[in-house]
Enzyme design. Structure first.
Site, short mmCIF file in Angstrom:
data_model
loop_
_atom_site.label_atom_id
_atom_site.label_comp_id
_atom_site.label_asym_id
_atom_site.label_seq_id
_atom_site.Cartn_x
_atom_site.Cartn_y
_atom_site.Cartn_z
N HIS A 1 -4.84 6.09 1.29
CA HIS A 1 -6.02 5.08 1.11
C HIS A 1 -7.31 5.90 1.03
O HIS A 1 -8.39 5.39 1.34
CB HIS A 1 -6.17 3.98 2.10
CG HIS A 1 -5.12 2.75 1.93
ND1 HIS A 1 -5.56 1.57 2.02
CD2 HIS A 1 -3.83 3.03 1.47
CE1 HIS A 1 -4.20 0.72 1.87
NE2 HIS A 1 -3.54 1.70 1.36
N HIS B 1 5.52 -0.13 -5.02
CA HIS B 1 4.50 -0.63 -5.53
C HIS B 1 3.81 0.42 -6.36
O HIS B 1 3.60 1.62 -6.07
CB HIS B 1 3.48 -1.66 -4.75
CG HIS B 1 2.71 -0.56 -3.70
ND1 HIS B 1 1.54 -0.27 -4.06
CD2 HIS B 1 3.07 -0.32 -2.46
CE1 HIS B 1 1.19 0.51 -2.75
NE2 HIS B 1 2.07 0.46 -2.06
N GLU C 1 0.56 -4.94 -4.53
CA GLU C 1 0.86 -4.81 -2.95
C GLU C 1 -0.41 -4.79 -2.40
O GLU C 1 -0.43 -5.38 -1.42
CB GLU C 1 1.81 -3.59 -2.73
CG GLU C 1 2.54 -3.72 -1.58
CD GLU C 1 1.84 -2.88 -0.58
OE1 GLU C 1 2.49 -2.80 0.68
OE2 GLU C 1 0.70 -2.34 -0.75
N GLU C 2 -1.34 -3.95 -2.69
CA GLU C 2 -2.60 -3.80 -1.88
C GLU C 2 -3.44 -4.87 -1.54
O GLU C 2 -4.56 -4.85 -1.13
CB GLU C 2 -3.52 -2.51 -2.64
CG GLU C 2 -2.42 -1.31 -2.59
CD GLU C 2 -2.47 -0.70 -1.15
OE1 GLU C 2 -2.85 -1.21 -0.11
OE2 GLU C 2 -1.61 0.52 -1.05
N ASP D 1 0.61 6.92 -1.88
CA ASP D 1 0.82 5.61 -1.59
C ASP D 1 0.46 4.78 -2.83
O ASP D 1 -0.48 4.38 -2.88
CB ASP D 1 0.12 5.07 -0.26
CG ASP D 1 0.17 3.59 0.05
OD1 ASP D 1 1.07 2.73 -0.67
OD2 ASP D 1 -0.68 3.10 0.62
#
Lengths: 362, 379, 393
Positions: free
Chosen positions: B348, B99, B237-238, B209
């Protein structure tokens, strides 16, 4: 209940099949179903799809046909369903809750994650078994307060005294399920994995007993229900049924100081109105009620505040599918001692047989 | 090697307009991992919160065009690239997903004072927000997330973490009108973290990420395969695996593999059995997470391939988290799922750390695995 | 053709009618038939899908510039993977020329309750359908939809009989019950487990353009579609429009999931309610009431759809507000966007105070503005521009 049915329930509940590792229970069910259906196949996620009286070939169209492995799909005869029959998907999930190994320490103890709704306090004193027969027991670190019992402070002991010894039997990613034999308690049966092997048993019995039916019936034994209704979702997309009925357990409100709930053990098949995953199709629900009344089958209406079923996934397939649920009332769900009433089980089988033999209209 | 990586003194500089579109006048790649670091640096510094993935998409399109790989962009903004035989139905169709989006913030209002109110996009711990340097909007307007000075706090106040709703971005505007000249409601906000190499192998930056996954996927698309391989750079995606869902519907794969920068906690205070992955120990192969139970035959194949090729690997030792594979394997009538991840510490948050050797080994394992798929193999 | 005044009156009348009707999620039949009655004269085709969503289709008008597609013809069934393209060309195959299929969705279901048990004495225990704040339930007027519609009230223990500390906490669900004032035997005759219950009042006019009542979420959206349909009826619109009153939004966007799959639109727009300012809510989370519909922006929204909506609003002088939705919009738009291979989707919000109570307040003026905005949006949509639209680098 006939001894034969009881044996069926025993064999199904005692079989191994945590979500994602349903191979053993699938094999068992496939062998039980083969004599009674026209075709048996397994799809990409591992759902077991048994067809009876199918009159169309290459049913789902498009990629659905390519998604399943080539097998006996669509080989059914045109025996039934000449006029006005429906394509009916029946679903019972064959997976059960369990644990999955995430770490093996130097001394050979296993740390684990959970599969489905397993609770820490329900694991104390329990035994689990892996696919290869390895047995383990739950233990926990020293706790100052029983409230500190959390999965990250628990482990499984398989009797190994080193990592190397443990790794001979178990690998990270291997799943285990509770192990317990079925017991009779009066007219009731107690076993692990009643959720939802009892639904599987109902489907197998229906396949055995079903007479002529105008419908093309798909008996689907789904995978991964306990982790989010996953198998039913893809199976339903592949089959694109006209009607979908799930058979699963439901909770009861008949034990001391239980939550308010209208369902009781021993009062018949539960016809679901609503749970957290769906509001059942009112027409289909009424049709099931009428069938029960017409044949004198005991039934009760069910509203389940928490929890869902495969029907929730099937309902939202493609352009939408009328979906309903026949539930077997069950006490102590998600423990290794789930209890059902034999009369309720018979009522569920009877109701489903009569419904399939009728027009299934509303 | 990137210019600013040699100049750690400039890391905290709030603006990095020059770096995103920097000229390729950097010195030619020399040491090991320089090539990976160069591209990862670009990807990491690009802004791409969920729904606003434009900069990342631009870099990836540029790479694909340079590589001569066919691609298209779908209605949600996913980039779908293809590598495989001319006949897209010849053999097991494989969908690879990495992603493009990252967690971040978005401007939700502008106060009279010129301070920007914001909302979180994706899962960020409120406690990492305060006292950070950020960039606002397409023009990368620098700003800071300030905090009440410790001198003026009551002792009790420090017991409660700052909540996102209490915080704001200060871009130095004196009032609302001035702020509105450079920022508006709906402008994305990203952390102004510069990509930095900590040593030859280790690097620090934001959004590993899943820019690490994007880098692995770009690497894998350099080669051609016997089976149809779709490389999808997904969006959103998140915020719920949204891009992967529609791309998988379009592709109808038989096997979906998610490529991730995954959680790694091989750090002080973390017990051995709670460490999901270890940095530097090779790609992490997923067995189960909150969204997926990975296909056993795929796991076995990955392990077997790694063994044969002498590539270090680890099994991901947690069942939490979830990624694009969760949607891919449930698309249409279902598919087998697999997952391959680069261990990344502190995901994150505004700055994560990874090992470039893990990136290289993840790509190697992926490529070897894809080459191992002959026609007729099914999971 | 109705004059301006006539039109205005009708939107309000429509809203009054549909908010008064019952339509708890899963039991939308009553409200659906009212909507069908109102829409049928203006639609080319009207049907109810498997889940119960009402779909009214208005085909493109030939002199709108382009030949209409034959009825029912969707985009090619998406079986295999879509074709790949030469590097860098972007997506140019999807729409192409011809009228677009534009889906507009507003949900007709409302939050409500359901009978879960009949207690001794004929009192009814209930469960919620959709997200009710249990604190708004005590002493509500309700209508129990049994064999007959039975008016009732949600009873609680009188404060006089409560210990002090209990009175300081909100009532728990298990402390509440519904009293329909009938003998137990009569109740058992008329009511069964699973019967739906609506909570609250029909529409009433407040000062100015404001109205209050239950179910404004999202009958205000349905009224917006109604206003849009009336406007479209006077226009030669170049695209096929599917107006959908969806079901079961409040329990998981279900009607939108299945109706969008069935329609397979080229563009989707959902109309739902949006938090309006009220004391105690942060400013950046709310919009102003009676100052025009909201055009949402965020990951759920396709930039092209947003740009057309905003452009139209500006050009037509329709008051509007922009609000950012940072992730999950919680509306039908969230479901529509990820249908099949992905659908460019927009979201229009009708400002609303006191959401999910039985006294939700909206502005009729906002509804009419939103209806006009949607109709003009259909006129402004350009198939070519959408087909050639390229995600920014």
């Amino acid at each position: 209940m006939k001894e034969e049915t009881r044996e069926l329930i025993r064999n199904l509940t005692e079989a191994f099949g945590p979500s994602g590792q349903e191979e053993q229970v699938r094999e068992l069910i496939a062998s039980l179903m083969r004599p009674h259906v026209d075709g048996v196949r397994t799809d990409a996620l591992g759902n077991l799809i048994c067809t009876r009286g199918a009159r169309r070939v290459g049913t789902a169209g498009g990629p659905a046909a390519t998604a399943g492995r080539p097998g006996a799909a669509g080989t059914a005869t045109a025996e039934a369903g000449a006029g006005g029959g429906k394509k009916v998907m029946l679903a019972a999930h064959m997976d059960e809750i369990g644990i999955i190994v995430t770490h093996i320490d130097d001394k050979g103890f296993l740390r684990f994650g959970t599969i489905g709704g397993v609770m820490p306090h329900r694991c104390l004193g329990q035994r689990v078994v892996f696919a290869n027969g390895t047995v383990g027991v739950f233990g926990h670190e020293k706790l100052d307060d029983p409230k500190d019992l959390k999965f990250e402070r628990m482990f499984v002991d398989i009797g190994a005294s080193s990592r190397a010894e443990a790794e001979e039997k178990v690998r990270i990613g291997d799943a285990a399920a509770f192990t317990r034999p079925l017991e009779r308690a009066g007219n009731r049966l107690v076993a692990k994995a009643m959720d939802d092997r009892i639904g599987c048993a109902v489907l197998v019995e229906v396949a055995r007993r079903l007479g002529t039916s105008p419908h093309e019936v798909y008996f689907v034994f789904t995978v991964q229900e306990e982790v989010g209704l996953r198998g039913a979702r893809t199976a339903a997309f592949g089959l694109a049924p006209d009607v979908a009925i799930a058979v699963d357990i439901t909770l009861t409100g008949d034990t001391p100081k239980a939550e308010t709930m209208e369902v009781s053990l021993g009062k018949g098949a539960a016809i679901k109105v609503k749970d957290a995953s769906l509001i059942c199709h009112p027409g289909l629900r009424r049709s099931l009620e009428e069938t029960a009344r017409a044949h004198g089958i005991a039934y009760q209406l069910e509203i389940l505040e928490r929890g869902g079923t495969d029907a929730g996934a099937m309902q939202l397939t493609r352009e939408g599918v009328p979906a309903g649920v026949i539930s077997v009332p069950c006490r102590y769900a998600h423990t290794p001692s789930e209890m059902v009433d034999e009369g309720d089980v018979e009522a569920c089988i009877e109701l489903l047989v009569k419904a399939l033999e009728g027009p299934l209209e509303w | 090697m990137t210019a600013h990586a040699q100049d750690p003194g400039r890391e905290t500089h709030p603006g990095w307009e020059a770096s995103a579109n920097r000229e390729t006048s950097a010195p030619p790649a020399r040491g090991p991992y320089d090539e990976e670091a160069e591209l990862l640096g670009q990807l990491s510094e690009a802004a791409g919160i969920s729904g606003w993935e434009g900069e990342v998409r631009g870099i990836i399109r540029g790479q694909l065009e340079k590589m001569g790989v066919c691609y298209r962009t779908d209605h949600l903004g996913n980039i779908i690239a293809y590598r495989g035989p001319d006949d897209e139905h010849a053999g097991l169709r494989v969908m690879l997903a990495a992603h493009m989006d990252e967690v971040g913030l978005v401007v939700s209002g502008i106060d009279k004072s010129g301070l920007l109110r914001f909302r979180k996009v994706g899962g960020i711990d409120d406690r990492v927000l305060v006292s950070k340097s950020v960039l606002v909007g397409k023009n990368r307007v620098p700003g800071v997330i300030g905090a009440k000075p410790i001198h003026l706090q009551q002792p009790k106040e420090q017991e409660n973490p700052f909540r996102a709703e209490e915080l704001f971005v200060d871009i130095g505007a004196r009032n609302k009108e001035e702020a509105e000249k450079v920022a508006k409601v709906g402008d994305p906000i990203v952390f102004a973290t510069r990509f930095t190499r900590l040593d030859e192998r280790r690097a620090r930056g934001k959004a590993f990420d899943d820019r690490a996954g994007c880098l692995v996927l770009l690497g894998a698309l350099q080669e051609k395969y016997r089976v149809p391989v779709y490389g999808v750079f997904t969006v959103q995606e998140e915020v719920g695996l949204r891009g992967a869902q529609v791309a998988a519907y379009a592709i109808a794969p038989g096997l979906g593999l998610a490529l991730e920068g995954t959680v790694c906690s091989d750090t002080p205070g973390s017990e051995e059995h709670l460490q999901a992955t270890r940095m530097g120990a090779g790609p992490a192969i997923s067995v189960m997470d909150a969204a997926t139970i990975h296909n056993r035959r795929v796991i076995e194949r990955l392990v077997e391939v790694a063994g044969k090729a002498g590539i270090p690997y680890q099994l991901r030792r947690t069942t939490s988290g979830g990624n694009d594979a969760g949607r891919i394997h449930l698309a249409r009538a279902g598919a087998a799922a697999g997952g391959l991840s680069v261990p990344c510490r502190y995901i994150h948050s505004p700055a994560s750390v990874l090992d470039l050797e893990d990136v290289v080994n993840t790509r190697r394992l992926l490529v070897e695995f894809l080459h191992s798929l002959e026609e007729g193999w099914t999971p | 053709m109705l004059g301006r005044e006539g039109m205005d009156l009708e939107v309000k009348e429509f809203l009054e009618k549909v908010t008064a009707a019952s339509g708890v999620s899963g039991f939308e039949g009553t409200v659906a038939s009212l909507i069908r009655e109102a829409w049928a004269p203006l639609a080319d085709e009207i049907r109810t899908d498997t889940m119960g969503s009402l779909i009214a289709r208005r085909a493109a008008r030939a002199d709108g510039g382009l030949a209409p597609r034959p009825a029912g013809a969707g985009p090619a069934a998406a079986d295999g993977p879509a074709g790949t393209q030469v590097a860098g060309e972007g997506w140019r195959e999807a729409g192409g020329r011809g009228p677009l299929r534009v889906m507009m969705a507003a949900h007709m279901d409302e939050i409500g309750l359901m009978v879960s048990k009949i207690e001794e004495g004929g009192f009814l225990r209930f469960t919620t359908v959709g997200g009710f704040d249990r604190r708004v339930l005590p002493a509500q007027e309700v209508l129990v939809h049994g064999r007959e519609d039975l008016p009732g009230v949600i009873g609680v223990k009188p404060p006089h009989l409560l210990p002090r500390e209990e009175a300081e906490k909100p009532y728990k669900m298990e402390d509440m019950y519904i009293d329909v004032g009938l003998e137990e035997t009569r109740v058992r005759d008329l009511v069964r487990v699973g019967d739906p219950i609506t909570v609250g009042y029909g529409c009433r006019s407040l000062q100015g353009e404001l109205v209050a009542g239950k179910g404004m979420d999202d009958r205000a959206g349905v009224a917006t579609l109604h206003a849009c349909l009336q406007e479209l009826a006077r226009l030669q619109h170049p695209h096929d429009v599917f107006l959908v009153a969806t079901v079961q939004e409040e329990v998981g966007l279900k009607g939108a999931v299945t109706s969008a799959y069935g329609i397979a639109p080229d563009v989707g727009v959902a109309v739902d309610v949006e938090f309006a300012e009220q004391p105690g809510l942060p400013e950046d989370l709310t919009v102003e009431l009676d100052k025009g519909p909201v055009i949402a922006v965020g990951p759920n929204i396709h930039p092209y759809v947003f740009s057309v909506l905003e452009k139209v609003a500006k050009e037509e002088g329709i008051p509007h507000q922009v609000r950012v939705v940072p992730g999950r919009s919680g509306t039908d738009a969230w479901a529509i966007q990820v249908t099949r291979e992905g659908i460019p989707t927009g979201l229009i919000g009708i400002p609303l105070r006191y959401m999910h109570t039985s006294v939700e307040v909206a502005s009729v003026a906002d509804i009419k503005r939103a209806g006009r905005l949607l109709a003009r949006f259909v006129m402004a949509l350009d198939a070519e521009a959408l087909a050639c639209w390229r995600w920014e680098a």
